[in-house]
Design a protein around this motif. Structure first.
Motif, PDB file in Angstrom:
ATOM      1  N   THR A   6     -11.323   8.220  -8.320  1.00  0.00           N
ATOM      2  CA  THR A   6     -12.114   9.445  -8.166  1.00  0.00           C
ATOM      3  C   THR A   6     -13.509   9.311  -8.765  1.00  0.00           C
ATOM      4  N   VAL A   7     -13.739   8.267  -9.554  1.00  0.00           N
ATOM      5  CA  VAL A   7     -15.047   8.095 -10.191  1.00  0.00           C
ATOM      6  C   VAL A   7     -15.739   6.793  -9.802  1.00  0.00           C
ATOM      7  N   ASP A   8     -14.998   5.868  -9.191  1.00  0.00           N
ATOM      8  CA  ASP A   8     -15.561   4.577  -8.809  1.00  0.00           C
ATOM      9  C   ASP A   8     -15.162   4.281  -7.369  1.00  0.00           C
ATOM     10  N   GLU A   9     -16.106   4.426  -6.457  1.00  0.00           N
ATOM     11  CA  GLU A   9     -15.789   4.255  -5.044  1.00  0.00           C
ATOM     12  C   GLU A   9     -15.283   2.856  -4.723  1.00  0.00           C
ATOM     13  N   SER A  10     -15.691   1.858  -5.495  1.00  0.00           N
ATOM     14  CA  SER A  10     -15.195   0.510  -5.236  1.00  0.00           C
ATOM     15  C   SER A  10     -13.705   0.382  -5.543  1.00  0.00           C
ATOM     16  N   ALA A  11     -13.137   1.324  -6.290  1.00  0.00           N
ATOM     17  CA  ALA A  11     -11.702   1.326  -6.599  1.00  0.00           C
ATOM     18  C   ALA A  11     -10.905   2.178  -5.609  1.00  0.00           C
ATOM     19  N   PHE A  12     -11.576   2.679  -4.585  1.00  0.00           N
ATOM     20  CA  PHE A  12     -10.924   3.525  -3.586  1.00  0.00           C
ATOM     21  C   PHE A  12     -10.658   2.734  -2.325  1.00  0.00           C
ATOM     22  N   PRO A  13      -9.526   2.864  -1.693  1.00  0.00           N
ATOM     23  CA  PRO A  13      -8.351   3.599  -2.144  1.00  0.00           C
ATOM     24  C   PRO A  13      -7.550   2.773  -3.152  1.00  0.00           C
ATOM     25  N   PRO A  14      -6.772   3.426  -4.008  1.00  0.00           N
ATOM     26  CA  PRO A  14      -5.911   2.677  -4.918  1.00  0.00           C
ATOM     27  C   PRO A  14      -4.983   1.796  -4.087  1.00  0.00           C
ATOM     28  N   SER A  15      -4.838   0.546  -4.505  1.00  0.00           N
ATOM     29  CA  SER A  15      -4.021  -0.356  -3.696  1.00  0.00           C
ATOM     30  C   SER A  15      -3.236  -1.324  -4.560  1.00  0.00           C
ATOM     31  N   CYS A  16      -2.210  -1.879  -3.946  1.00  0.00           N
ATOM     32  CA  CYS A  16      -1.380  -2.898  -4.560  1.00  0.00           C
ATOM     33  C   CYS A  16      -1.135  -3.961  -3.500  1.00  0.00           C
ATOM     34  N   CYS A  17      -1.375  -5.204  -3.849  1.00  0.00           N
ATOM     35  CA  CYS A  17      -1.196  -6.311  -2.895  1.00  0.00           C
ATOM     36  C   CYS A  17      -1.993  -6.071  -1.622  1.00  0.00           C
ATOM     37  N   GLN A  18      -3.206  -5.563  -1.765  1.00  0.00           N
ATOM     38  CA  GLN A  18      -4.149  -5.290  -0.689  1.00  0.00           C
ATOM     39  C   GLN A  18      -3.670  -4.231   0.303  1.00  0.00           C
ATOM     40  N   ALA A  19      -2.699  -3.424  -0.099  1.00  0.00           N
ATOM     41  CA  ALA A  19      -2.232  -2.309   0.737  1.00  0.00           C
ATOM     42  C   ALA A  19      -2.479  -1.004  -0.014  1.00  0.00           C
ATOM     43  N   ALA A  20      -3.049  -0.041   0.678  1.00  0.00           N
ATOM     44  CA  ALA A  20      -3.324   1.261   0.055  1.00  0.00           C
ATOM     45  C   ALA A  20      -2.017   1.928  -0.370  1.00  0.00           C
ATOM     46  N   ILE A  21      -2.058   2.561  -1.532  1.00  0.00           N
ATOM     47  CA  ILE A  21      -0.898   3.294  -2.037  1.00  0.00           C
ATOM     48  C   ILE A  21      -1.003   4.727  -1.528  1.00  0.00           C
ATOM     49  N   PRO A  22      -0.039   5.182  -0.738  1.00  0.00           N
ATOM     50  CA  PRO A  22      -0.093   6.561  -0.228  1.00  0.00           C
ATOM     51  C   PRO A  22       0.039   7.577  -1.366  1.00  0.00           C
ATOM     52  N   LEU A  23      -0.787   8.603  -1.327  1.00  0.00           N
ATOM     53  CA  LEU A  23      -0.748   9.645  -2.347  1.00  0.00           C
ATOM     54  C   LEU A  23       0.645  10.253  -2.445  1.00  0.00           C
ATOM     55  N   ASP A  24       1.313  10.482  -1.322  1.00  0.00           N
ATOM     56  CA  ASP A  24       2.638  11.105  -1.338  1.00  0.00           C
ATOM     57  C   ASP A  24       3.670  10.298  -2.113  1.00  0.00           C
ATOM     58  N   SER A  25       3.479   8.977  -2.192  1.00  0.00           N
ATOM     59  CA  SER A  25       4.467   8.158  -2.899  1.00  0.00           C
ATOM     60  C   SER A  25       4.336   8.255  -4.420  1.00  0.00           C
ATOM     61  N   VAL A  26       3.215   8.781  -4.910  1.00  0.00           N
ATOM     62  CA  VAL A  26       3.013   8.890  -6.365  1.00  0.00           C
ATOM     63  C   VAL A  26       2.653  10.305  -6.802  1.00  0.00           C
ATOM     64  N   ARG A  27       2.600  11.234  -5.879  1.00  0.00           N
ATOM     65  CA  ARG A  27       2.170  12.608  -6.192  1.00  0.00           C
ATOM     66  C   ARG A  27       2.925  13.194  -7.383  1.00  0.00           C
ATOM     67  N   GLN A  28       4.233  12.976  -7.468  1.00  0.00           N
ATOM     68  CA  GLN A  28       5.043  13.557  -8.548  1.00  0.00           C
ATOM     69  C   GLN A  28       4.673  12.982  -9.920  1.00  0.00           C
ATOM     70  N   LEU A  29       3.959  11.864  -9.953  1.00  0.00           N
ATOM     71  CA  LEU A  29       3.547  11.255 -11.215  1.00  0.00           C
ATOM     72  C   LEU A  29       2.175  11.728 -11.691  1.00  0.00           C
ATOM     73  N   LEU A  30       1.460  12.439 -10.830  1.00  0.00           N
ATOM     74  CA  LEU A  30       0.091  12.866 -11.121  1.00  0.00           C
ATOM     75  C   LEU A  30       0.041  14.369 -11.366  1.00  0.00           C
ATOM     76  N   ASP A  31      -0.866  14.777 -12.263  1.00  0.00           N
ATOM     77  CA  ASP A  31      -0.994  16.227 -12.475  1.00  0.00           C
ATOM     78  C   ASP A  31      -1.769  16.847 -11.309  1.00  0.00           C
ATOM     79  N   ASP A  32      -1.600  18.137 -11.144  1.00  0.00           N
ATOM     80  CA  ASP A  32      -2.170  18.841  -9.994  1.00  0.00           C
ATOM     81  C   ASP A  32      -3.688  18.723  -9.915  1.00  0.00           C
ATOM     82  N   SER A  33      -4.364  18.752 -11.067  1.00  0.00           N
ATOM     83  CA  SER A  33      -5.830  18.671 -11.039  1.00  0.00           C
ATOM     84  C   SER A  33      -6.291  17.294 -10.546  1.00  0.00           C
ATOM     85  N   LEU A  34      -5.574  16.235 -10.913  1.00  0.00           N
ATOM     86  CA  LEU A  34      -5.931  14.896 -10.439  1.00  0.00           C
ATOM     87  C   LEU A  34      -5.671  14.781  -8.935  1.00  0.00           C
ATOM     88  N   VAL A  35      -4.584  15.331  -8.467  1.00  0.00           N
ATOM     89  CA  VAL A  35      -4.279  15.299  -7.030  1.00  0.00           C
ATOM     90  C   VAL A  35      -5.380  16.011  -6.248  1.00  0.00           C
TER      91      VAL A  35
END
Length: 162
Positions: A6-35
């Motif tokens: 959210t603060v560094d565009e070069s880190a967008f989208p969050p990824s692992c092994c060169q695949a973007a991590i879908p927000l829905d797969s981690v939503r429950q781990l993030l607070d509402d304001s971050l989402v």
């Protein structure tokens, strides 16, 4: 990773092994304001020709540019910005390009290139002609074609001497 994106565009989208991590797969781990912040930044970072509030003290993201002028009201400072020229909204007069002309003349003189994706200006200081813009578009510095879709050389040392 999502906070950094959210603060560094070069880190967008969050990824692992060169695949973007879908927000829905981690939503429950993030607070509402971050989402919410991540969703706003996702919209901004995936918009190719962005319009920001013309007031430099604000610079809030307003949306995508349009070919025809229309007024975009900033939700933060309530100022109105033209969606075509990205300057202060102007109801009756056409867009002014005199400010852009000086920058583009300097870019031409210094042999800078424009990203074909988002139109940002880039300057090659050292290295090969392969460019990757902050918008993630990869292109040839010499001709602005999509990378490896042109017949330009990939690297030329004599350019470094200019």
């Amino acid at each position: 990773m999502f906070r950094m994106a959210t603060v560094d565009e070069s880190a967008f989208p969050p990824s692992c092994c060169q695949a973007a991590i879908p927000l829905d797969s981690v939503r429950q781990l993030l607070d509402d304001s971050l989402v919410e912040r991540f969703q706003r930044k996702s919209l901004e970072f995936t918009t190719t020709d962005r319009v920001y509030c013309y007031r430099l003290t604000c610079s809030t993201f307003l949306g995508g540019a349009t070919s025809r002028p229309s007024s975009l009201r900033c939700p933060q400072c309530r100022a109105e910005t033209c969606s075509a020229c990205k300057e202060e909204a102007h109801e009756t007069r056409p867009c002014s390009s005199h400010l852009n002309e000086a920058v583009l003349a300097l870019a031409k003189e210094r042999q800078w290139q424009r990203c074909p994706g988002c139109r940002h200006l880039v300057e090659l200081v050292l290295g090969c002609y392969h460019m990757q813009c902050i918008c993630k578009k990869q292109f040839c510095y010499l001709c602005a074609a999509t990378w490896k879709e042109c017949s330009c050389p990939q690297f030329a040392e004599e350019r470094l001497l200019l």
